[in-house]
Enzyme design. Sequence first.
Site, short mmCIF file in Angstrom:
data_model
loop_
_atom_site.label_atom_id
_atom_site.label_comp_id
_atom_site.label_asym_id
_atom_site.label_seq_id
_atom_site.Cartn_x
_atom_site.Cartn_y
_atom_site.Cartn_z
CB VAL A 7 -8.10 0.19 -0.79
CG1 VAL A 7 -9.16 1.07 -0.21
CG2 VAL A 7 -6.99 0.94 -1.34
CE LYS B 247 -6.22 0.33 4.38
NZ LYS B 247 -6.39 -0.06 5.68
CE LYS C 87 -2.00 0.07 3.61
NZ LYS C 87 -2.73 -0.96 4.40
CD GLU D 8 1.09 -5.67 10.90
OE1 GLU D 8 2.04 -6.29 11.14
OE2 GLU D 8 0.12 -5.98 10.17
#
Lengths: 316, 316
Positions: free
Chosen positions: B106, B178, B79, B163
Amino acid sequence: VLARLLARPDLFQVTGVAVRNPGTARIPTVPRGLLCGDPAALLERPADVVVELLGGREPARELIARALAQGRHVVTANKALLADELGGLSALAARNGVSLRFAAAVGGALPALEAVRRAAAHGPLRSLAGVLNGTCNFVLDRCAAGDSYAEAVALARAAGYAEADATLDLDGADSAQKLSLLIHAAGGGSLPWEEIPRRGIDSLDEATLARSARQGRTWRLVASAERTAAGWSARVQPLELPPDHPLARPSGAGNALVIERADGEIVTLEARGAGRWPTTEAVMADLFDLSDSWGALAVETAAETAAAGWRQEGAA
Amino acid sequence: VLARLLARPDLFQVTGVAVRNPGTARIPTVPRGLLCGDPAALLERPADVVVELLGGREPARELIARALAQGRHVVTANKALLADELGGLSALAARNGVSLRFAAAVGGALPALEAVRRAAAHGPLRSLAGVLNGTCNFVLDRCAAGDSYAEAVALARAAGYAEADATLDLDGADSAQKLSLLIHAAGGGSLPWEEIPRRGIDSLDEATLARSARQGRTWRLVASAERTAAGWSARVQPLELPPDHPLARPSGAGNALVIERADGEIVTLEARGAGRWPTTEAVMADLFDLSDSWGALAVETAAETAAAGWRQEGAA
């Protein structure tokens, strides 16, 4: 479609056009040599993509099958044909390494097929429910506002939502065809649309609609299906919904779709204030997608109603 | 991804795998001859598709660009790279007649890019507004339920949404990336994500969140953009919303997107009860799409974090 193709010579080269009456068709901007009266003759010319706008069963099915077998992409708006033949035609496309696209067939402004495919890729689906026919929505809203059913249908026609013969919209056949394509996209195999039980909005009486409107409730023609142990079970029927129901929210010619996954996730798509989503736009969206993937394309189109189409679009 | 590819030998043939440490990577089911430590070496082998899961800038950009220039399709989950380089890379893909796909980038369960492209194909867009980051949603909901911010982030990590370093989620960088891709899909050209002003949910204090919750209002990290005479104007910021706002409805890791066209049509996509949408699923959705169009494919994958991936997926 032809006018739009000719407007983008950077992306599309038109290599053939089949129409019912090539002698009398009013297509000023296409060299006469590209015109023919026989869709089958198109397949002897070079093309990367065949656009099928003939409608009906034959010769549309034969044209699509032969084009795919020759390794050409096909873009079609032929919902009724796909609702019967999608299984075989998409397998044929896959075997030949080409793409069979039909954005015009379902959902207008909504990426309904894409949403169903994506949800199904993530895990099995439990159910689908949609308001898939803009004409019915429009007619039901007008009836709720006090018009008679006949007046509402006439208005839908005048506004360009309904065809001269709106029977397939109003009796639920159009919704059943779209539902059949969505079930296929869900990995549910082939459920021919004629096997989906349906009741249309022509089964409702005006007094019922007026009473529901006074009570703040909304009628919608709902196409729904659930996965059962024995496969997918489906139907099309008018339902009376509370005003905040996701399927009641789209007004005018808006559409909505609720996808429920077996794990409980719910994906909702909804278009409000939707105008007409002409077939031309959906076909062009498919062609732009193809050219995104493949660069410039040589395109052939076959259209039963070509002459009418050109007039609508002005120049060609 | 590799385990899923190997499970469908009818559709995919794995012709190469690049990992950081081919000697120690635990990939029992891949013949050692297919493994290499250098992504560039992949490009000397035959393949129809290159799957890039390296992350980061280089060598990912170089690998993608060279694969496209060789006429290979590319599927990527990168991304951050796309949010800077999409314009150039998609032009390169088009010139070479191949497909650059990034469903993983996305929207998770929502076909967000498809919906934006489709709406833009029909006419110019006025605005986009979305809740695009599941981790932020999850954290904001937990805070509204009384958890401290630190507790909520720890829970998001434990649930697999965040994460180990959730900074890019919480500070709005992920949402800005995004949004940059959605603006590109809207035909808005390249707006590099670093140029999108952003404020993350790390800027909110717990007392504010608790007070809003008591008043029945919901905070969401909203990425929004409007078309202006001077191009697209965009930002990412936390907003306090009434509970029935379309962007307030998705809970947990759900996403939502509202697309407004210049003609007033509004398309809304919404996923409720969404779990994680693992990168694997989105990459596989792209690969299934490609095989729908192209038949069986020879695939190469390059993954920086391969070893971790294999353990997660069990066998390979």
